[in-house]
Design a protein around this motif. Structure first.
Motif, PDB file in Angstrom:
ATOM      1  N   ASN A   1       7.107  -2.525  49.178  1.00  0.00           N
ATOM      2  CA  ASN A   1       6.174  -1.650  48.504  1.00  0.00           C
ATOM      3  C   ASN A   1       6.673  -0.521  48.147  1.00  0.00           C
ATOM      4  OD1 ASN A   1       3.439  -0.049  49.049  1.00  0.00           O
ATOM      5  ND2 ASN A   1       2.919  -2.128  48.179  1.00  0.00           N
ATOM      6  N   PHE A   2       7.321   0.278  48.971  1.00  0.00           N
ATOM      7  CA  PHE A   2       7.596   1.708  48.636  1.00  0.00           C
ATOM      8  C   PHE A   2       8.649   1.671  47.422  1.00  0.00           C
ATOM      9  CE2 PHE A   2      11.252   4.726  49.124  1.00  0.00           C
ATOM     10  CZ  PHE A   2      10.571   5.751  48.681  1.00  0.00           C
ATOM     11  N   LEU A   3       9.494   0.589  47.458  1.00  0.00           N
ATOM     12  CA  LEU A   3      10.581   0.731  46.495  1.00  0.00           C
ATOM     13  C   LEU A   3       9.986   0.384  45.095  1.00  0.00           C
ATOM     14  CD1 LEU A   3      13.795  -0.823  48.383  1.00  0.00           C
ATOM     15  CD2 LEU A   3      13.333   1.468  47.791  1.00  0.00           C
ATOM     16  N   THR A   4       8.978  -0.475  44.925  1.00  0.00           N
ATOM     17  CA  THR A   4       8.133  -0.850  43.706  1.00  0.00           C
ATOM     18  C   THR A   4       7.031   0.184  43.315  1.00  0.00           C
ATOM     19  OG1 THR A   4       6.988  -2.562  44.974  1.00  0.00           O
ATOM     20  CG2 THR A   4       9.030  -3.286  44.023  1.00  0.00           C
ATOM     21  N   SER A   5       6.883   1.145  44.239  1.00  0.00           N
ATOM     22  CA  SER A   5       5.803   1.971  43.676  1.00  0.00           C
ATOM     23  C   SER A   5       5.921   2.507  42.212  1.00  0.00           C
ATOM     24  CB  SER A   5       5.809   3.518  44.838  1.00  0.00           C
ATOM     25  OG  SER A   5       5.760   3.291  46.102  1.00  0.00           O
ATOM     26  N   PRO A   6       4.607   2.679  41.629  1.00  0.00           N
ATOM     27  CA  PRO A   6       4.708   2.741  40.190  1.00  0.00           C
ATOM     28  C   PRO A   6       5.218   4.106  39.672  1.00  0.00           C
ATOM     29  CG  PRO A   6       2.424   2.868  41.330  1.00  0.00           C
ATOM     30  CD  PRO A   6       3.165   2.268  42.347  1.00  0.00           C
ATOM     31  N   ASP A   7       5.365   5.162  40.727  1.00  0.00           N
ATOM     32  CA  ASP A   7       5.766   6.384  40.346  1.00  0.00           C
ATOM     33  C   ASP A   7       7.144   6.852  40.913  1.00  0.00           C
ATOM     34  OD1 ASP A   7       4.568   6.645  42.885  1.00  0.00           O
ATOM     35  OD2 ASP A   7       3.288   8.491  42.395  1.00  0.00           O
ATOM     36  N   LEU A   8       7.676   5.926  41.583  1.00  0.00           N
ATOM     37  CA  LEU A   8       8.958   6.031  42.013  1.00  0.00           C
ATOM     38  C   LEU A   8      10.261   5.734  41.208  1.00  0.00           C
ATOM     39  CD1 LEU A   8      10.771   6.589  44.609  1.00  0.00           C
ATOM     40  CD2 LEU A   8      10.859   4.394  45.216  1.00  0.00           C
ATOM     41  N   ASN A   9      11.147   6.742  40.945  1.00  0.00           N
ATOM     42  CA  ASN A   9      12.378   6.579  40.100  1.00  0.00           C
ATOM     43  C   ASN A   9      13.331   6.294  40.956  1.00  0.00           C
ATOM     44  OD1 ASN A   9      14.452   6.710  38.414  1.00  0.00           O
ATOM     45  ND2 ASN A   9      13.444   8.221  37.257  1.00  0.00           N
ATOM     46  N   MET A  10      13.726   5.264  41.337  1.00  0.00           N
ATOM     47  CA  MET A  10      14.666   4.732  42.213  1.00  0.00           C
ATOM     48  C   MET A  10      16.231   5.377  41.731  1.00  0.00           C
ATOM     49  SD  MET A  10      14.440   1.124  43.847  1.00  0.00           S
ATOM     50  CE  MET A  10      13.934   0.028  42.383  1.00  0.00           C
ATOM     51  N   ALA A  11      16.461   5.190  40.312  1.00  0.00           N
ATOM     52  CA  ALA A  11      17.709   5.662  40.019  1.00  0.00           C
ATOM     53  C   ALA A  11      17.984   7.167  40.202  1.00  0.00           C
ATOM     54  CB  ALA A  11      17.945   5.404  38.575  1.00  0.00           C
TER      55      ALA A  11
END
Length: 342
Positions: A52-62
């Motif tokens: 859920n955290f990694l797919t957060s709409p405002d998270l930029n993993m890269a």
């Protein structure tokens, strides 16, 4: 234990930081839980919560997340420095390493990257705003506390994980006049529930106002799109067409399947001091007892501005874990987050 990094033949320069993708979920999960098992003997997070955290709409993993790989390609550390708000006035750092690397240069190397990334927020924020970077740390993780202090972080307050054991009965909830519980239906209720959540948590330390469309999207993802979402564990109290309070729960906690978890409890200002928060808590305990749980847990700011800590103690909850909140100011100025009640 001697690590590769303690040997003269291996240098920190041989380790490689790389961006994170969703394919790394189980690698990250392994590092996080190995760390928490080392210090506290429990898992900190489960697969659904991390996804859920990694797919957060405002998270930029890269941009905001990194894994550190050994010369052999083994992931030995993980770090986040998230800049998710606009403007990103309070970057947040989260750092975990495999326990056998705690005494190596690995934590320092990850912290150096996080500090550098946090400073990038300075160019993204108006000049008159206060910018600070924050992090949390379990009190058992003493090496991490030393790391944060060495980088200029100071403890600004504490948070507690509070529990109640369900081996004894609790009083039946007493509902204020004109308050009605209704089954949660996402399509009909999500926006009204979000507005009540936003009003409630605007009185919590650290709250930063967001545009409604952005906050609603984040809230829906956090609550409804979580794999552990169960609409029958969303207790929403109504006063006419307005949400007067809520208790949003998950069927169990990451560390113990026998413990129900209260994720969010809130009562907007117009409905406070009428016993609604207490009624929602007692209803929550009653429901988890019916489901065979032996305990209920939640998290709370130890210096909560709305008096939540006293409420939890009043219904029989006790402090089970403590986490310290650290901050380092990058630039003084106007503060956007809530620090006191207006």
């Amino acid at each position: 234990m001697e690590t590769e990094l303690n040997k003269r033949s291996t240098s920190i320069r041989d380790y490689r930081l790389r961006p994170v993708s969703l394919d790394d979920l189980h690698i990250i999960l392994g590092i996080i839980n190995a760390f928490s098992q080392h210090f506290m003997g429990v898992n900190e997070i489960d697969e659904g919560e991390l996804r859920n955290f990694l797919t957060s709409p405002d998270l930029n993993m890269a941009q905001d997340l990194r894994l550190l790989l050994s010369p052999e390609g083994v992931a030995v550390g993980y770090v986040e420095c998230t800049l998710t708000d606009d403007p990103p006035v309070h970057p947040f750092i989260y750092l975990r390493v495999l326990p056998e690397y705690l005494d190596s240069q690995i934590p320092e190397h990850l912290m150096a990257w996080a500090n550098e990334h946090a400073h990038s927020a300075l160019a993204m924020c108006p000049l008159d705003l206060r910018i600070s970077v924050q992090t949390f740390n379990a009190v058992e993780a003493v090496p991490m506390a030393k790391l944060f202090h060495s980088h200029g972080f100071q403890i600004i307050r504490a948070s507690y994980q509070m529990w109640i054991d369900l081996d004894k009965s609790t009083p039946a909830p007493g509902w204020p006049q004109d308050i009605e519980l209704r089954p949660f239906v996402e399509a009909q209720h999500i926006e009204a529930l979000y507005r009540a959540y936003d009003q409630s948590f605007s009185d919590h330390f650290g709250y930063v106002k967001r545009p409604c469309e952005i906050g609603l999207k984040r809230f829906r993802h956090m609550v409804v799109e979580d794999a552990a979402h169960d609409p029958t564990l969303c207790f929403v109290a109504w006063d006419g067409d307005q949400v007067a309070g809520f208790s949003l729960c998950y069927k169990d906690s990451s560390e113990d399947v026998n413990m129900g978890w209260l994720g969010l409890l809130g009562v907007p200002r117009p409905w406070r001091n009428r016993g609604l928060g207490k009624a929602l808590l007692l209803l929550t305990f009653e429901e988890f007892r019916k489901r065979g749980k032996t305990r209920v847990g939640l998290g709370v700011d130890a210096s909560n501005l709305t008096g939540a800590l006293a409420l939890y103690e009043n219904v029989g909850m006790y402090v089970a874990r403590r986490y310290d909140r650290y901050e380092k100011e990058l630039k003084p100025g106007k503060e956007l987050m809530t620090t006191e009640l207006s």
